[in-house]
Motif scaffolding. Sequence first.
Motif, PDB file in Angstrom:
ATOM      1  N   VAL A  26       0.856  -1.195   0.000  1.00  0.00           N
ATOM      2  CA  VAL A  26       0.000   0.000   0.000  1.00  0.00           C
ATOM      3  C   VAL A  26       0.887   1.237   0.000  1.00  0.00           C
ATOM      4  N   GLY A  27       1.988   1.171   0.779  1.00  0.00           N
ATOM      5  CA  GLY A  27       2.919   2.302   0.772  1.00  0.00           C
ATOM      6  C   GLY A  27       3.497   2.530  -0.601  1.00  0.00           C
ATOM      7  N   LEU A  29       2.160   1.977  -3.355  1.00  0.00           N
ATOM      8  CA  LEU A  29       1.150   2.563  -4.246  1.00  0.00           C
ATOM      9  C   LEU A  29       0.894   4.017  -3.918  1.00  0.00           C
ATOM     10  N   ARG A  30       0.826   4.331  -2.607  1.00  0.00           N
ATOM     11  CA  ARG A  30       0.285   5.632  -2.246  1.00  0.00           C
ATOM     12  C   ARG A  30       1.322   6.720  -2.051  1.00  0.00           C
ATOM     13  N   PHE A  31       2.577   6.409  -1.895  1.00  0.00           N
ATOM     14  CA  PHE A  31       3.537   7.466  -1.558  1.00  0.00           C
ATOM     15  C   PHE A  31       3.733   8.395  -2.752  1.00  0.00           C
ATOM     16  N   PRO A  32       3.993   9.698  -2.485  1.00  0.00           N
ATOM     17  CA  PRO A  32       3.984  10.674  -3.583  1.00  0.00           C
ATOM     18  C   PRO A  32       5.214  10.601  -4.465  1.00  0.00           C
ATOM     19  N   ARG A  37       8.685   5.763  -2.116  1.00  0.00           N
ATOM     20  CA  ARG A  37       8.215   4.413  -2.496  1.00  0.00           C
ATOM     21  C   ARG A  37       9.347   3.417  -2.317  1.00  0.00           C
TER      22      ARG A  37
ATOM     23  N   ARG B  19       1.447  -0.529  -9.624  1.00  0.00           N
ATOM     24  CA  ARG B  19       2.476   0.506  -9.552  1.00  0.00           C
ATOM     25  C   ARG B  19       3.331   0.493 -10.809  1.00  0.00           C
TER      26      ARG B  19
END
Lengths: 106, 90
Positions: A26-27, A29-32, A37, B19
């Motif tokens: 999840v990190g 995917l979500r980190f800017p 990441r 991703r």
Amino acid sequence: MLAGMVTVLSSACLLLGAFLIISGAVGVLRFPDFFTRMHAAGVTETLATTLILLGLMLFAGWTIVSFKLLLILLFILITSPVASHALTKAALHGNLQPLVNENNEQ
Amino acid sequence: MLIASAVAILVVMAMAIIRALLGPTIYDRILAVNLFGTKTVLLIAVIGFLFGRPDFLDIALVYALINFISIVGVLRYFEYSRNEEEGGSL
């Protein structure tokens, strides 16, 4: 008594490992930014892999199988930081600037 | 318990693919492929335990080797090709 304890411990390791890889993914995917990441991916590649392989080792007991698992664990623990370092160095060479503060969007 | 961790690994591999597709820069994609590779190693090990086939672990070990070499190979290509384009020094 001991066998029961070992299976409980291996299940706990497996569950914790599974939870950690999901939180790491999840990190990722979500980190800017790329470098954040990279940190999230690092969590899944080292700690979660150790926990899952440890759970499998406890599950297998004192056999050749758990020795192979130990070899896999050692190999991953040695090579994944090297790969992450190479990736970050390549990113920096490709002049990818880390996101310093939130408002300067590249 | 093994099935739960196998499902978790599959979910993480799906996230890594997402991703890889979304990743703005090349390095995000390489990061996602690297993450996917190490999770495949884990998946092979867990499935080896699920099906009661201990010889899957050799496959997992070989896959970890190949994954590492391919990541470093791809990085070496991307790092120096960019410099040739700019004609800059190392």
